[in-house]
Design a protein around this motif. Structure first.
Motif, PDB file in Angstrom:
ATOM      1  N   ARG A 121       0.834  -1.198   0.000  1.00  0.00           N
ATOM      2  CA  ARG A 121       0.000   0.000   0.000  1.00  0.00           C
ATOM      3  C   ARG A 121       0.873   1.254   0.000  1.00  0.00           C
ATOM      4  O   ARG A 121       1.941   1.269   0.635  1.00  0.00           O
ATOM      5  CB  ARG A 121      -0.908   0.031   1.228  1.00  0.00           C
ATOM      6  CG  ARG A 121      -2.027  -1.001   1.194  1.00  0.00           C
ATOM      7  CD  ARG A 121      -2.882  -0.880   2.442  1.00  0.00           C
ATOM      8  NE  ARG A 121      -4.024  -1.788   2.411  1.00  0.00           N
ATOM      9  CZ  ARG A 121      -4.901  -1.915   3.405  1.00  0.00           C
ATOM     10  NH1 ARG A 121      -4.766  -1.189   4.494  1.00  0.00           N
ATOM     11  NH2 ARG A 121      -5.896  -2.761   3.289  1.00  0.00           N
ATOM     12  N   ASN A 122       0.415   2.294  -0.686  1.00  0.00           N
ATOM     13  CA  ASN A 122       1.201   3.527  -0.702  1.00  0.00           C
ATOM     14  C   ASN A 122       0.801   4.490   0.422  1.00  0.00           C
ATOM     15  O   ASN A 122       1.121   5.668   0.369  1.00  0.00           O
ATOM     16  CB  ASN A 122       1.147   4.205  -2.078  1.00  0.00           C
ATOM     17  CG  ASN A 122      -0.244   4.656  -2.501  1.00  0.00           C
ATOM     18  OD1 ASN A 122      -1.089   4.986  -1.666  1.00  0.00           O
ATOM     19  ND2 ASN A 122      -0.486   4.676  -3.801  1.00  0.00           N
ATOM     20  N   TRP A 123       0.142   3.963   1.447  1.00  0.00           N
ATOM     21  CA  TRP A 123      -0.266   4.748   2.601  1.00  0.00           C
ATOM     22  C   TRP A 123      -0.294   3.871   3.841  1.00  0.00           C
ATOM     23  O   TRP A 123      -0.292   2.639   3.746  1.00  0.00           O
ATOM     24  CB  TRP A 123      -1.660   5.349   2.375  1.00  0.00           C
ATOM     25  CG  TRP A 123      -2.734   4.294   2.197  1.00  0.00           C
ATOM     26  CD1 TRP A 123      -2.975   3.563   1.066  1.00  0.00           C
ATOM     27  CD2 TRP A 123      -3.646   3.822   3.187  1.00  0.00           C
ATOM     28  NE1 TRP A 123      -4.003   2.672   1.279  1.00  0.00           N
ATOM     29  CE2 TRP A 123      -4.436   2.814   2.568  1.00  0.00           C
ATOM     30  CE3 TRP A 123      -3.879   4.163   4.514  1.00  0.00           C
ATOM     31  CZ2 TRP A 123      -5.430   2.142   3.253  1.00  0.00           C
ATOM     32  CZ3 TRP A 123      -4.883   3.499   5.199  1.00  0.00           C
ATOM     33  CH2 TRP A 123      -5.655   2.490   4.568  1.00  0.00           C
ATOM     34  N   ILE A 124      -0.276   4.498   5.009  1.00  0.00           N
ATOM     35  CA  ILE A 124      -0.434   3.792   6.282  1.00  0.00           C
ATOM     36  C   ILE A 124      -1.445   4.556   7.130  1.00  0.00           C
ATOM     37  O   ILE A 124      -1.821   5.685   6.796  1.00  0.00           O
ATOM     38  CB  ILE A 124       0.896   3.668   7.052  1.00  0.00           C
ATOM     39  CG1 ILE A 124       1.490   5.060   7.307  1.00  0.00           C
ATOM     40  CG2 ILE A 124       1.872   2.778   6.319  1.00  0.00           C
ATOM     41  CD1 ILE A 124       2.670   5.045   8.246  1.00  0.00           C
ATOM     42  N   ASP A 125      -1.891   3.938   8.227  1.00  0.00           N
ATOM     43  CA  ASP A 125      -2.808   4.632   9.125  1.00  0.00           C
ATOM     44  C   ASP A 125      -2.097   4.987  10.434  1.00  0.00           C
ATOM     45  O   ASP A 125      -0.912   4.697  10.616  1.00  0.00           O
ATOM     46  CB  ASP A 125      -4.077   3.815   9.371  1.00  0.00           C
ATOM     47  CG  ASP A 125      -3.807   2.468  10.015  1.00  0.00           C
ATOM     48  OD1 ASP A 125      -2.878   2.383  10.854  1.00  0.00           O
ATOM     49  OD2 ASP A 125      -4.507   1.500   9.695  1.00  0.00           O
ATOM     50  N   HIS A 126      -2.842   5.605  11.348  1.00  0.00           N
ATOM     51  CA  HIS A 126      -2.234   6.165  12.557  1.00  0.00           C
ATOM     52  C   HIS A 126      -1.716   5.094  13.509  1.00  0.00           C
ATOM     53  O   HIS A 126      -0.864   5.385  14.370  1.00  0.00           O
ATOM     54  CB  HIS A 126      -3.241   7.066  13.281  1.00  0.00           C
ATOM     55  CG  HIS A 126      -2.608   7.961  14.304  1.00  0.00           C
ATOM     56  ND1 HIS A 126      -1.770   9.005  13.971  1.00  0.00           N
ATOM     57  CD2 HIS A 126      -2.667   7.951  15.671  1.00  0.00           C
ATOM     58  CE1 HIS A 126      -1.344   9.606  15.077  1.00  0.00           C
ATOM     59  NE2 HIS A 126      -1.882   8.993  16.115  1.00  0.00           N
ATOM     60  N   SER A 127      -2.188   3.859  13.364  1.00  0.00           N
ATOM     61  CA  SER A 127      -1.702   2.795  14.244  1.00  0.00           C
ATOM     62  C   SER A 127      -0.202   2.576  14.067  1.00  0.00           C
ATOM     63  O   SER A 127       0.462   2.029  14.954  1.00  0.00           O
ATOM     64  CB  SER A 127      -2.455   1.494  13.973  1.00  0.00           C
ATOM     65  OG  SER A 127      -2.174   0.991  12.672  1.00  0.00           O
ATOM     66  N   PHE A 128       0.331   2.996  12.928  1.00  0.00           N
ATOM     67  CA  PHE A 128       1.773   2.907  12.709  1.00  0.00           C
ATOM     68  C   PHE A 128       2.520   3.617  13.835  1.00  0.00           C
ATOM     69  O   PHE A 128       3.545   3.130  14.330  1.00  0.00           O
ATOM     70  CB  PHE A 128       2.128   3.535  11.362  1.00  0.00           C
ATOM     71  CG  PHE A 128       3.602   3.646  11.101  1.00  0.00           C
ATOM     72  CD1 PHE A 128       4.346   2.535  10.739  1.00  0.00           C
ATOM     73  CD2 PHE A 128       4.250   4.870  11.221  1.00  0.00           C
ATOM     74  CE1 PHE A 128       5.709   2.631  10.504  1.00  0.00           C
ATOM     75  CE2 PHE A 128       5.612   4.980  10.983  1.00  0.00           C
ATOM     76  CZ  PHE A 128       6.349   3.855  10.616  1.00  0.00           C
ATOM     77  N   VAL A 141      -4.776  -0.744  -7.759  1.00  0.00           N
ATOM     78  CA  VAL A 141      -5.952  -0.113  -7.162  1.00  0.00           C
ATOM     79  C   VAL A 141      -6.087  -0.482  -5.686  1.00  0.00           C
ATOM     80  O   VAL A 141      -6.410   0.369  -4.862  1.00  0.00           O
ATOM     81  CB  VAL A 141      -7.227  -0.498  -7.943  1.00  0.00           C
ATOM     82  CG1 VAL A 141      -8.469  -0.057  -7.187  1.00  0.00           C
ATOM     83  CG2 VAL A 141      -7.212   0.145  -9.317  1.00  0.00           C
ATOM     84  N   GLN A 142      -5.825  -1.729  -5.339  1.00  0.00           N
ATOM     85  CA  GLN A 142      -5.966  -2.135  -3.945  1.00  0.00           C
ATOM     86  C   GLN A 142      -4.886  -1.527  -3.047  1.00  0.00           C
ATOM     87  O   GLN A 142      -4.976  -1.625  -1.824  1.00  0.00           O
ATOM     88  CB  GLN A 142      -5.954  -3.661  -3.812  1.00  0.00           C
ATOM     89  CG  GLN A 142      -4.693  -4.331  -4.329  1.00  0.00           C
ATOM     90  CD  GLN A 142      -4.864  -4.846  -5.734  1.00  0.00           C
ATOM     91  OE1 GLN A 142      -5.421  -4.159  -6.580  1.00  0.00           O
ATOM     92  NE2 GLN A 142      -4.399  -6.065  -5.986  1.00  0.00           N
ATOM     93  N   ASP A 143      -3.887  -0.900  -3.631  1.00  0.00           N
ATOM     94  CA  ASP A 143      -2.826  -0.272  -2.845  1.00  0.00           C
ATOM     95  C   ASP A 143      -3.008   1.233  -2.697  1.00  0.00           C
ATOM     96  O   ASP A 143      -2.212   1.894  -2.036  1.00  0.00           O
ATOM     97  CB  ASP A 143      -1.461  -0.537  -3.499  1.00  0.00           C
ATOM     98  CG  ASP A 143      -1.105  -2.015  -3.510  1.00  0.00           C
ATOM     99  OD1 ASP A 143      -1.523  -2.722  -2.578  1.00  0.00           O
ATOM    100  OD2 ASP A 143      -0.426  -2.460  -4.451  1.00  0.00           O
ATOM    101  N   LEU A 144      -4.056   1.782  -3.311  1.00  0.00           N
ATOM    102  CA  LEU A 144      -4.277   3.223  -3.277  1.00  0.00           C
ATOM    103  C   LEU A 144      -4.995   3.632  -1.991  1.00  0.00           C
ATOM    104  O   LEU A 144      -5.635   2.815  -1.334  1.00  0.00           O
ATOM    105  CB  LEU A 144      -5.095   3.658  -4.490  1.00  0.00           C
ATOM    106  CG  LEU A 144      -4.587   3.212  -5.871  1.00  0.00           C
ATOM    107  CD1 LEU A 144      -5.406   3.870  -6.968  1.00  0.00           C
ATOM    108  CD2 LEU A 144      -3.108   3.519  -6.035  1.00  0.00           C
TER     109      LEU A 144
END
Length: 215
Positions: free
Chosen positions: A143-150, A172-175
């Motif tokens: 994925r080209n993004w992460i969430d705040h749990s990182f 698409v599934q990595d956007l």
């Protein structure tokens, strides 16, 4: 997110915006446009733009900010860009580009855990700013993004870099998440695609197929 004309047309519009001085990085509404290439499956171009704007408009001098800091807006844009994790306001989304450093550590003030972003093949000349592959806590991460749990869980993101754009983060599934379905990739449209194309719409399976990076 419906990309009218497909992702290539969306990229051309972004390029025109930046290349013809229509946008000004000293104005806050311009910030996200640097990273919107992520939504077209071209995260490498976000990295390219970030590595242009930071050295061109920001400097450690009294006049080193291109615009009014407005309670930290300019400084925040610079800091997040240089850390390689740019937040999309209002979403639990941080768009990934390579940090401007070999590694970045961030300790969460509540959990006490330290998150880390590390570059493999770090290039101090900033020619090799394109992510070739990534791992999150040792597992492949596309994925080209992460969430705040990182940050709260103190995870480690390792980015392997190179001098050429790769296929990383382009499917698409990595956007990043979108309120609508992604459409227009490789000439295909989701079931909820553009109405004008509804008669010939085909469901997108998540892969880029013949889509060529760099086109």
């Amino acid at each position: 997110m419906t990309l009218y004309g497909g992702p290539s047309a969306f990229v051309r519009r972004l390029d025109y915006l930046h290349d013809h001085n229509i946008t000004y990085i000293g104005n806050e509404p311009a910030f996200l446009t640097v990273f919107q290439y992520h939504y077209a499956g071209r995260p490498a171009l976000s990295a390219k733009r970030a590595h242009f704007y930071i050295p061109s408009f920001f400097a450690p001098t009294p006049d080193g900010l291109p615009g009014n800091d407005d309670s930290g807006a300019m400084g925040s844009f610079m800091a997040f860009s240089m850390m390689g994790l740019f937040p999309n306001p209002g979403q639990d989304v941080y768009l990934i580009v390579p940090p401007f450093f070999e590694s970045v550590n961030l300790t969460h003030p509540l959990t006490g855990k330290t998150a880390r972003v590390r570059n493999v093949n770090f290039d101090p000349s900033y020619e090799g700013v394109y992510i070739q592959s990534a791992t999150l806590d040792g597992e492949e991460y596309t994925r080209n993004w992460i969430d705040h749990s990182f940050f709260t869980e103190g995870r480690e993101l390792v980015l392997t870099l190179g001098r050429n754009e790769s296929a990383w983060g382009t499917r698409v599934q990595d956007l990043p998440p979108s309120l609508g379905k992604y459409a227009g990739f490789n000439g295909t449209y989701s079931a909820r695609g553009v109405r004008a194309r509804a008669a010939t719409a085909t469901r997108y399976d998540g892969g880029f197929g013949g889509y060529k990076i760099g086109v």
